[in-house]
Design a protein around this motif. Structure first.
Motif, PDB file in Angstrom:
ATOM      1  N   ARG A   4       0.844  -1.193   0.000  1.00 60.66           N
ATOM      2  CA  ARG A   4       0.000   0.000   0.000  1.00 60.66           C
ATOM      3  C   ARG A   4       0.883   1.248   0.000  1.00 60.66           C
ATOM      4  NH1 ARG A   4      -3.902   1.742   4.291  1.00 60.66           N
ATOM      5  NH2 ARG A   4      -2.530   0.575   5.668  1.00 60.66           N
ATOM      6  N   THR A   5       0.579   2.188  -0.918  1.00 62.53           N
ATOM      7  CA  THR A   5       1.352   3.436  -0.923  1.00 62.53           C
ATOM      8  C   THR A   5       0.918   4.282   0.275  1.00 62.53           C
ATOM      9  OG1 THR A   5      -0.288   4.248  -2.450  1.00 62.53           O
ATOM     10  CG2 THR A   5       1.806   3.576  -3.396  1.00 62.53           C
ATOM     11  N   PRO A   6       1.884   4.969   0.951  1.00 58.53           N
ATOM     12  CA  PRO A   6       1.515   5.740   2.138  1.00 58.53           C
ATOM     13  C   PRO A   6       0.499   6.830   1.805  1.00 58.53           C
ATOM     14  CG  PRO A   6       3.892   5.535   1.946  1.00 58.53           C
ATOM     15  CD  PRO A   6       3.306   5.029   0.670  1.00 58.53           C
ATOM     16  N   GLN A   7      -0.510   6.968   2.660  1.00 58.84           N
ATOM     17  CA  GLN A   7      -1.525   7.997   2.452  1.00 58.84           C
ATOM     18  C   GLN A   7      -1.365   9.031   3.551  1.00 58.84           C
ATOM     19  OE1 GLN A   7      -5.033   5.701   2.996  1.00 58.84           O
ATOM     20  NE2 GLN A   7      -5.007   4.863   0.939  1.00 58.84           N
ATOM     21  N   LEU A   8      -2.064  10.160   3.373  1.00 55.14           N
ATOM     22  CA  LEU A   8      -2.038  11.169   4.423  1.00 55.14           C
ATOM     23  C   LEU A   8      -3.259  10.980   5.309  1.00 55.14           C
ATOM     24  CD1 LEU A   8      -0.866  14.340   2.514  1.00 55.14           C
ATOM     25  CD2 LEU A   8       0.469  12.904   4.052  1.00 55.14           C
ATOM     26  N   ILE A   9      -3.060  11.224   6.591  1.00 54.63           N
ATOM     27  CA  ILE A   9      -4.164  11.078   7.533  1.00 54.63           C
ATOM     28  C   ILE A   9      -4.211  12.347   8.392  1.00 54.63           C
ATOM     29  CG2 ILE A   9      -2.653   9.733   9.084  1.00 54.63           C
ATOM     30  CD1 ILE A   9      -5.121   8.260  10.044  1.00 54.63           C
ATOM     31  N   ALA A  10      -5.448  12.874   8.610  1.00 59.41           N
ATOM     32  CA  ALA A  10      -5.591  14.094   9.415  1.00 59.41           C
ATOM     33  C   ALA A  10      -5.865  13.710  10.866  1.00 59.41           C
ATOM     34  CB  ALA A  10      -6.737  14.932   8.883  1.00 59.41           C
ATOM     35  N   CYS A  11      -5.180  14.374  11.795  1.00 56.59           N
ATOM     36  CA  CYS A  11      -5.432  14.121  13.221  1.00 56.59           C
ATOM     37  C   CYS A  11      -6.843  14.609  13.550  1.00 56.59           C
ATOM     38  CB  CYS A  11      -4.407  14.873  14.067  1.00 56.59           C
ATOM     39  SG  CYS A  11      -4.795  14.835  15.823  1.00 56.59           S
ATOM     40  N   HIS A  12      -7.629  13.766  14.242  1.00 55.85           N
ATOM     41  CA  HIS A  12      -9.014  14.148  14.553  1.00 55.85           C
ATOM     42  C   HIS A  12      -9.083  15.218  15.640  1.00 55.85           C
ATOM     43  CE1 HIS A  12      -8.688  11.587  18.123  1.00 55.85           C
ATOM     44  NE2 HIS A  12      -8.023  10.765  17.342  1.00 55.85           N
ATOM     45  N   GLU A  13      -7.967  15.493  16.328  1.00 58.20           N
ATOM     46  CA  GLU A  13      -7.959  16.521  17.380  1.00 58.20           C
ATOM     47  C   GLU A  13      -7.445  17.862  16.857  1.00 58.20           C
ATOM     48  OE1 GLU A  13      -9.099  16.276  20.435  1.00 58.20           O
ATOM     49  OE2 GLU A  13      -9.564  14.138  20.379  1.00 58.20           O
ATOM     50  N   CYS A  14      -6.308  17.847  16.099  1.00 61.37           N
ATOM     51  CA  CYS A  14      -5.699  19.124  15.714  1.00 61.37           C
ATOM     52  C   CYS A  14      -5.566  19.297  14.196  1.00 61.37           C
ATOM     53  CB  CYS A  14      -4.343  19.264  16.395  1.00 61.37           C
ATOM     54  SG  CYS A  14      -3.078  18.195  15.700  1.00 61.37           S
ATOM     55  N   ASP A  15      -6.076  18.329  13.424  1.00 62.23           N
ATOM     56  CA  ASP A  15      -6.095  18.415  11.952  1.00 62.23           C
ATOM     57  C   ASP A  15      -4.719  18.386  11.281  1.00 62.23           C
ATOM     58  OD1 ASP A  15      -8.803  18.385  11.807  1.00 62.23           O
ATOM     59  OD2 ASP A  15      -9.037  20.568  11.788  1.00 62.23           O
ATOM     60  N   LEU A  16      -3.665  18.064  12.021  1.00 62.01           N
ATOM     61  CA  LEU A  16      -2.337  17.994  11.397  1.00 62.01           C
ATOM     62  C   LEU A  16      -2.305  16.806  10.431  1.00 62.01           C
ATOM     63  CD1 LEU A  16       0.651  19.027  11.403  1.00 62.01           C
ATOM     64  CD2 LEU A  16       1.112  17.246  13.086  1.00 62.01           C
ATOM     65  N   LEU A  17      -1.823  17.071   9.208  1.00 58.60           N
ATOM     66  CA  LEU A  17      -1.724  15.985   8.229  1.00 58.60           C
ATOM     67  C   LEU A  17      -0.429  15.212   8.451  1.00 58.60           C
ATOM     68  CD1 LEU A  17      -2.932  17.614   4.895  1.00 58.60           C
ATOM     69  CD2 LEU A  17      -4.066  15.848   6.222  1.00 58.60           C
ATOM     70  N   GLN A  18      -0.549  13.891   8.517  1.00 63.81           N
ATOM     71  CA  GLN A  18       0.629  13.057   8.750  1.00 63.81           C
ATOM     72  C   GLN A  18       0.586  11.846   7.840  1.00 63.81           C
ATOM     73  OE1 GLN A  18       0.963  13.061  13.439  1.00 63.81           O
ATOM     74  NE2 GLN A  18      -0.949  13.846  12.663  1.00 63.81           N
ATOM     75  N   ARG A  19       1.728  11.211   7.666  1.00 61.28           N
ATOM     76  CA  ARG A  19       1.779  10.040   6.798  1.00 61.28           C
ATOM     77  C   ARG A  19       1.263   8.811   7.560  1.00 61.28           C
ATOM     78  NH1 ARG A  19       6.896   9.796   3.165  1.00 61.28           N
ATOM     79  NH2 ARG A  19       5.957  11.765   2.616  1.00 61.28           N
ATOM     80  N   ASP A  20       0.421   8.053   6.853  1.00 64.06           N
ATOM     81  CA  ASP A  20      -0.174   6.835   7.414  1.00 64.06           C
ATOM     82  C   ASP A  20       0.830   5.698   7.210  1.00 64.06           C
ATOM     83  OD1 ASP A  20      -1.623   4.508   7.766  1.00 64.06           O
ATOM     84  OD2 ASP A  20      -3.399   5.236   6.741  1.00 64.06           O
ATOM     85  N   ILE A  21       1.407   5.186   8.307  1.00 65.90           N
ATOM     86  CA  ILE A  21       2.439   4.152   8.157  1.00 65.90           C
ATOM     87  C   ILE A  21       1.954   2.797   8.674  1.00 65.90           C
ATOM     88  CG2 ILE A  21       4.441   5.695   8.218  1.00 65.90           C
ATOM     89  CD1 ILE A  21       4.580   4.881  11.282  1.00 65.90           C
ATOM     90  N   GLN A  22       2.608   1.744   8.240  1.00 63.06           N
ATOM     91  CA  GLN A  22       2.292   0.387   8.711  1.00 63.06           C
ATOM     92  C   GLN A  22       2.784   0.226  10.153  1.00 63.06           C
ATOM     93  OE1 GLN A  22       0.961  -2.539   7.252  1.00 63.06           O
ATOM     94  NE2 GLN A  22       0.135  -1.152   5.707  1.00 63.06           N
ATOM     95  N   LEU A  23       1.973  -0.387  10.987  1.00 57.46           N
ATOM     96  CA  LEU A  23       2.363  -0.589  12.388  1.00 57.46           C
ATOM     97  C   LEU A  23       2.532  -2.074  12.670  1.00 57.46           C
ATOM     98  CD1 LEU A  23      -0.219   1.737  14.160  1.00 57.46           C
ATOM     99  CD2 LEU A  23       2.175   2.243  13.717  1.00 57.46           C
ATOM    100  N   ASN A  24       3.340  -2.372  13.687  1.00 60.67           N
ATOM    101  CA  ASN A  24       3.433  -3.760  14.140  1.00 60.67           C
ATOM    102  C   ASN A  24       2.189  -4.086  14.961  1.00 60.67           C
ATOM    103  OD1 ASN A  24       5.967  -4.278  13.018  1.00 60.67           O
ATOM    104  ND2 ASN A  24       6.983  -3.290  14.760  1.00 60.67           N
ATOM    105  N   CYS A  31      -0.397  11.306  17.233  1.00 56.34           N
ATOM    106  CA  CYS A  31      -0.141  12.556  16.513  1.00 56.34           C
ATOM    107  C   CYS A  31       1.159  13.169  17.025  1.00 56.34           C
ATOM    108  CB  CYS A  31      -1.318  13.495  16.750  1.00 56.34           C
ATOM    109  SG  CYS A  31      -1.038  15.130  16.093  1.00 56.34           S
ATOM    110  N   ARG A  32       2.011  13.625  16.079  1.00 62.77           N
ATOM    111  CA  ARG A  32       3.311  14.171  16.515  1.00 62.77           C
ATOM    112  C   ARG A  32       3.168  15.556  17.144  1.00 62.77           C
ATOM    113  NH1 ARG A  32       7.300  15.114  11.651  1.00 62.77           N
ATOM    114  NH2 ARG A  32       8.391  16.164  13.322  1.00 62.77           N
TER     115      ARG A  32
END
Ligand SMILES: [Zn+2]
Length: 210
Positions: A4-24, A31-32
């Motif tokens: 899957r190509t990385p997508q952008l995801i918006a934080c539901h609290e502060c709307d910061l756009l971040q990269r959606d990464i695979q997790l273990n 949110c950073r």
């Protein structure tokens, strides 16, 4: 899913756009900027939710088919089911209460359990249910309106009041409702919409590419 190509995801609290990464498995992404939990990797959420849902379906049938309680007055016993209570409220002119109980305690939980089974059972068997986005959205819309636990509290309060004047015999449905309340809460906690969307979309892509 791994390609899957990385997508952008918006934080539901502060709307910061971040990269959606695979997790273990078992990890979560936060949110950073504000630290809010963005998503978790709950790989067994389908199995757990399906198990709770199938158990809840059986208990739901018991809760609706058997009497909630029976009242004994001078040797005469009269039992009432939940649907019987809805009809009785309607006949007594309390139509809004009757409709509210019918919707929040019978129709919404039934629709919720049916949608969960419709989505998760085929997914577990390696199939993609037709029109799954519609069912996923329906599930998210109706979830806050299922209020079996409120009904349970109402029944318990009225039972305590009734015991002052009558002999009250708890019915099978009362215990079923208690278990149903726990199972619905467990299914809602185990259900991970993000994981289910990802699995359904991934499965659909796999089937389309064959
Ligand atoms: Zn944030």
């Amino acid at each position: 899913m791994t390609d899957r190509t990385p997508q952008l995801i918006a934080c539901h609290e502060c709307d910061l756009l971040q990269r959606d990464i695979q997790l273990n498995p078992g990890c979560y992404a936060s949110c950073r900027r504000c630290g809010a939990v963005l998503y978790r990797n709950a790989t067994d959420s389908v199995d757990r939710t399906l198990a709770y849902t199938l158990a809840a379906c059986m208990v739901f049938l018991g809760a609706n088919l058997f009497p909630i309680f029976a009242i004994e007055v001078q040797g005469d016993r009269s039992a009432i089911t939940l649907f019987g209570a809805v009809l009785s409220l309607w006949d007594q002119g309390m139509r809004s209460v009757s409709t509210l109980v019918l919707i929040t305690a019978i129709l919404i939980p039934a629709l919720e359990l049916a949608s969960l089974t419709y989505l998760l059972l085929p997914l577990k068997l390696g199939k993609v249910p037709p029109r799954y986005p519609l069912f996923m959205r329906t599930l998210q819309c109706i979830e806050p309106w299922g209020m079996v636990e409120v009904l349970m509290l109402g029944v318990l309060v009225s039972l305590v009041k009734l015991t002052n004047n009558f002999r009250v015999i708890p019915g099978m449905a009362l215990w079923s409702f208690a278990v149903l309340t726990l199972l619905l809460a467990a299914a809602a906690t185990a259900f991970n919409a993000r994981d289910v969307w990802a699995q359904l979309d991934g499965k659909r892509r796999d089937l389309e590419s064959k």
